[in-house]
Every structure is written in C-alpha cells, then in structure tokens.
Design an enzyme around this catalytic site. Structure first.
Site: not given
Ligand code: NAD
Length: 514
Positions: A244, A266, A300
């Site tokens: 995320g 990631e 990402c």
């Molecule tokens: P996000 O950070 O809002 O959420 C990702 C996940 O984390 C969700 O399931 C959310 O509920 C959970 N989450 C958020 N805060 C948390 C916490 N404090 N404790 C536990 N869980 C928590 O991200 P998003 O908007 O769903 O996705 C987009 C982001 O993800 C972008 O920054 C993108 O680059 C990144 N991403 C990275 C990869 C990679 O492999 N590097 C792949 C896909 C997406």
C-alpha cells in the site's frame, strides 16, 4: 442509478453476484459484527452490503490460522504444492469470473483484469515448482569430521494486507509462495475490494477440501485499517506482508518491529524513464503511454516522470501528447472493448490529481494535454479523467511525491550524470527504465552508480513486471521483495546446522577449552 454511457449499478451488482456464485460464494458471509459495503468505481455506486470484520473476529481468524499451522508445517512441501496446483486450475477455470469482479471493484479494463488473473495463475505454476526447490546450502566446514549446512523451515502465520489496485495478484504473490513454504495465511484485502477477496478465498477453500489441506490454512478478514491493525499487533503473525502507500508502511513497520515480528513492505513508487538521444522514439512513446496512462495511472509501477535529453525533449513531448490525444475517445466504461482508460478508484484519487496539477502549474509547469474530468454528467460519483502530461522546469516537490493518478511529468537533462541524479532524487525507489541504443549508457544505468530502484529496465517501460523476478523497491518503497527469484526466503526461517560425524570435538577458530 441509471447512467447513459455507463452500465447501471444494479446491473453490475447482478453481474457481481453471479460471478461470486460461480466462484462458490453463495452467501455474503456469516454476520461477524461490522457493516461494510461493496462499491464500484465504474459508476461510483454501492453494489450491496458486505459483512466486515471486527478486531475481535480478526483475532479469531489469526487464532484459527495459528492452530492450523503445525499440521500444515509438517505436510511435505511437494504435497503442499498440490494445494496450489489445484488452486491454479480453479483460477484458470474461473478466470472470466474473477476478471469480471476485478473490473467491477477496481475499474480495470477487461484486458488488464484478465491479465491480473493470469498473473495469479502464473504465480501458482511458479509456486508449485518451488515446492520441490526450497533448497538450503551445504558449506565446507572448517573442522574435520563435520558438516555445515542450512535448512529452511516454515515461519508460522503470514498476515497479508493488500491495496485496491492489484486486488488479487498481490494476494497470490504472497499466498501461493507462503502456502508452499508451509505457512498459513490471514488476508486483509483493501476495504475497496472485498468481493474479489471472497471469490479467491472460496476457490482456495475448494482446493483445500479437494486436496485434504487443513480448513484454516487460509482465512480472509474484511475491513479497513482497524482490521489490518489486528494483524499488525498480533504476536502470532510471524510475518506481516503489507502492500500500500508509504504512509501505511510508516504506520505499520514500527509496530511490527516493536513486537520483534518480521515485515515485508511493498509501498509507493515514483517511477521514471530516462530517454537518451539515441533512443528509438517510437518505442519510447509506446512504452511510456502504456506505463503512464494504463490502469489510469494507478499502478505502483506507473510511469510518473519522463527524463528526456534536451536534444529530443520537444520531439518526445510532442509525440507523447499526440498519442495521449488518441486516448481521449477511449476513456470510459472499462467493460467496453474500445476503452483503454477506466475510472479512478474514487474521489480521493481525483482530488489528489487536481491538487497536483494545480501545484505543478504554480511551480511553472505547463499542462500539455489532459487533466479534465469526464462522464461527470453520466455518473456524478464516478471519477473518469483524461490522463495528463505536464512539462516541468525542474523536479519540484510535487514531482517528487507519488500522486496515484495519470500524471506524467516531462523533465529535460543534459548529461547522463544529471539524468541519474534527477532519477534518483525522489524518496521512492521502485521501478525505472532507460531508453537508449548506447550500450555503455544502458550499462551505467544498470550499474550500482545508476538507478537506485529495485526494478531497472532497458528499452521497456516501468510497469508490467513478470512474476519470475523478485518484485519490490528501495527507500520509501519499503525494501521488500515478493513473487519470483528467491523471494520465498522471506516466508521461511533459516536454521544453520553443524553435524559432527567424527569422534573428536574440535572448536571453531582453533579455540582450546579443557
Ligand atoms: P493504502 O495504503 O490506502 O491501503 C493499503 C492497505 O493497507 C489497505 O488494505 C488498507 O486498509 C491497509 N491499511 C492502511 N493503513 C493501515 C494501517 N495503519 N494498519 C494496517 N493496515 C492499514 O493504499 P491503497 O490506496 O489501497 O493503494 C495504493 C498505494 O499502494 C499506492 O501508494 C501504490 O503505489 C501502493 N502499491 C504498492 C505496490 C508495491 O508492490 N510496491 C503494489 C500495489 C500498490
């Protein structure tokens, strides 16, 4: 809600229910406590209610996976592989259903949704092979009559937290590998994509029943960060693999570290391609447009910065703008055959894009194409946008941050050193590329003095990685590696073994005692 250029929300809800039923999800879960909803970015509408988890029900899921661990750990790895092989067959059988759900929940165009499911199938094949290749090494011992070796053992429960934009592929990268490694898994998908998760879980449970794996080898818990936090803080979760935003990683990592758990992160990227004067410019345009505008800029690995040599920057910008103009009539319903750019996930993405474009203009940037909202009259809660290209005078703060929307910043450089400096001058370190026909330049970019990213490509865009390589990035991207190569090692614990088969007891380093 009826929308003229877009399908009805009711119609999408019906399609989602049918796809779920075909995958074996006949009812939307037993009540566990929290009311949630499934939405679709295609219309912005609510599909139907879905039961979400509470911290207490998530705790019970961890307990169940923890209890299932010893039996799974003691199952031989190639037998564990049989579960993943069956899952792969079921995913193949239900490829269309899962792609349907990915489009409904994440708004991906059909071809990308099918590609995401294919990625899961590919990971299953990789993991099945891996189930016979969890190799340890044997090293020469310095002591006579001794053997020195290492063995790899299952870790325990792996908590998998995933993002909305790859609702199923990232789960499979983690889960298929973790399962053949002998771990049990608790998955918390994005709160924006609960249905794809229920479908994958149902197929895995069917594979488990058919291959005799324990029921609780995999659990899914639904909900927002509060449910994720239950995995973060539970000492029985041996590895927390979280995908995320960087903000999420910053919140999660210290909490897992405080309980001496392991984490694999990631996180966000801010990916760039360097375009040298010798580059094949048609290749640059094709590679850049898919990487920057594909998935509406919500990967990402999406290309966010094009760093172009000053001799060709005007020409490249012109060609990219021309290609973007061709995209303009192909923005809309992700189910439509001709569509190349589907919706943003929601208002949050759109607001971030608007703010970034305003900031870029205030910094002296010029929007060359795109940026306008589309189909607002058809569906006021859906956020379709024209992908934008912005010519920037320098790498200002807005360029250095990840805006999860289709904005491509174009910057000019004079020397390769300057290009590398611009390239590496951002907090993130996920994916990168150089377009050049000059081998020396390509090699310098690939070298330790070149790109500082986890993925470094030549003459190909930044997005669309294959599963056979290790996937992940450095710096604010979190340092984790998933999927192929030897990424499996993160899901196991290593034991170093010394075996004395001689009659003496010589000490290492020549130490004498008694
Ligand atoms: P996000 O950070 O809002 O959420 C990702 C996940 O984390 C969700 O399931 C959310 O509920 C959970 N989450 C958020 N805060 C948390 C916490 N404090 N404790 C536990 N869980 C928590 O991200 P998003 O908007 O769903 O996705 C987009 C982001 O993800 C972008 O920054 C993108 O680059 C990144 N991403 C990275 C990869 C990679 O492999 N590097 C792949 C896909 C997406």
């Amino acid at each position: 809600m009826h929308t003229s250029g877009l399908p009805d929300t009711e119609h999408l809800a019906e399609r989602a229910r049918e796809a779920l039923a075909r995958c074996g999800v006949d009812r939307l879960r037993e009540p566990v406590g929290a009311a949630g909803t499934a939405r679709t970015p295609v219309t912005g509408g609510i599909l139907f209610p879905v039961e979400f988890d509470t911290a207490a029900s998530a705790e019970r899921a961890v307990a169940a996976a923890h209890a299932a661990f010893p039996a799974w750990r003691d199952t031989p790895a190639p037998v564990r592989g049989a579960l993943v092989r069956r899952l792969g067959e079921l995913l193949r059988e239900h490829k269309g259903d899962l792609a349907e759900l990915v489009t409904i929940e994440a708004g991906k165009i059909r071809s990308e949704a099918l590609g995401e499911v294919q990625e899961m199938i590919d990971v299953c094949e990789f993991a099945v092979g891996l189930s016979r290749q969890l190799y340890g090494r044997t090293m020469p011992s310095e002591r006579p009559g001794h053997r020195l070796m290492e063995t790899w053992h299952p870790l325990g429960v792996v908590g998998v937290i995933t993002a909305f934009n790859f609702p199923v592929a990232v789960w499979s990268w983690n889960t298929c590998i973790a399962l053949v490694c002998g771990d049990t898994v608790v998955w918390k998908p994005s709160e924006l994509t609960p249905l794809t998760a229920l479908a994958c879980h149902a197929l895995l449970m069917r594979a488990a029943r058919e291959t005799g794996a324990p029921d609780d080898v995999h659990r899914v818990v639904l909900g927002d960060r509060s449910v994720g936090e239950a995995l973060v803080d539970d000492a029985r979760v041996a590895l927390l693999s979280a995908t995320g935003s960087t903000a999420m990683g910053r919140a999660v990592a210290p909490r897992v570290a405080a309980r001496m758990g392991r984490y694999l992160l990631e996180l966000g990227g801010n990916n760039a391609a360097v375009v040298a004067p010798s580059a094949d410019l048609d290749l640059v345009v094709r590679g850049s447009v898919f990487a920057a505008a594909g998935t509406a800029g919500q990967r990402c690995t999406s290309l966010r910065r094009l760093i172009v040599h000053e001799d060709v920057v005007d020409e490249v910008a012109e060609k990219v703008v021309a290609a973007y103009r061709q995209l303009e009539d192909r923005i809309g319903d992700p189910f439509a055959e001709e569509t190349l750019v589907g919706p943003l996930i929601g208002e949050r993405g759109y607001t971030a894009m608007r703010e970034a474009l305003d900031r870029a203009e205030a910094d002296g940037g010029r929007v060359l194409v795109g940026g306008a909202r589309r189909l607002e009259q058809d569906a006021k809660d859906a956020y379709y946008v024209e992908p934008a290209v912005v010519r920037m005078p320098g790498q200002t703060e807005v360029v250095r941050r990840e805006t999860f929307a289709p904005i491509l910043y174009v910057l000019a450089y004079r020397t390769l050193e300057e290009a590398v400096e611009l390239h590496n001058g951002v907090p993130q370190g996920l994916s990168s590329a150089i377009f050049t026909r000059d081998q020396q330049e390509a090699e310098r970019f690939l070298s330790s003095a070149g790109s500082d990213c986890g993925i470094v490509n030549v003459n190909i865009g930044t997005s669309g990685a294959e599963i056979g390589g290790a996937f992940g990035g450095e710096k604010d991207t979190g340092g984790g590696r998933e999927s192929g190569s030897d990424s499996w090692k993160a899901y196991m614990r290593r034991a170093t073994n010394t075996v004395n088969f001689g009659g003496e007891l010589p000490l290492a380093q020549g130490v004498r005692f008694l």
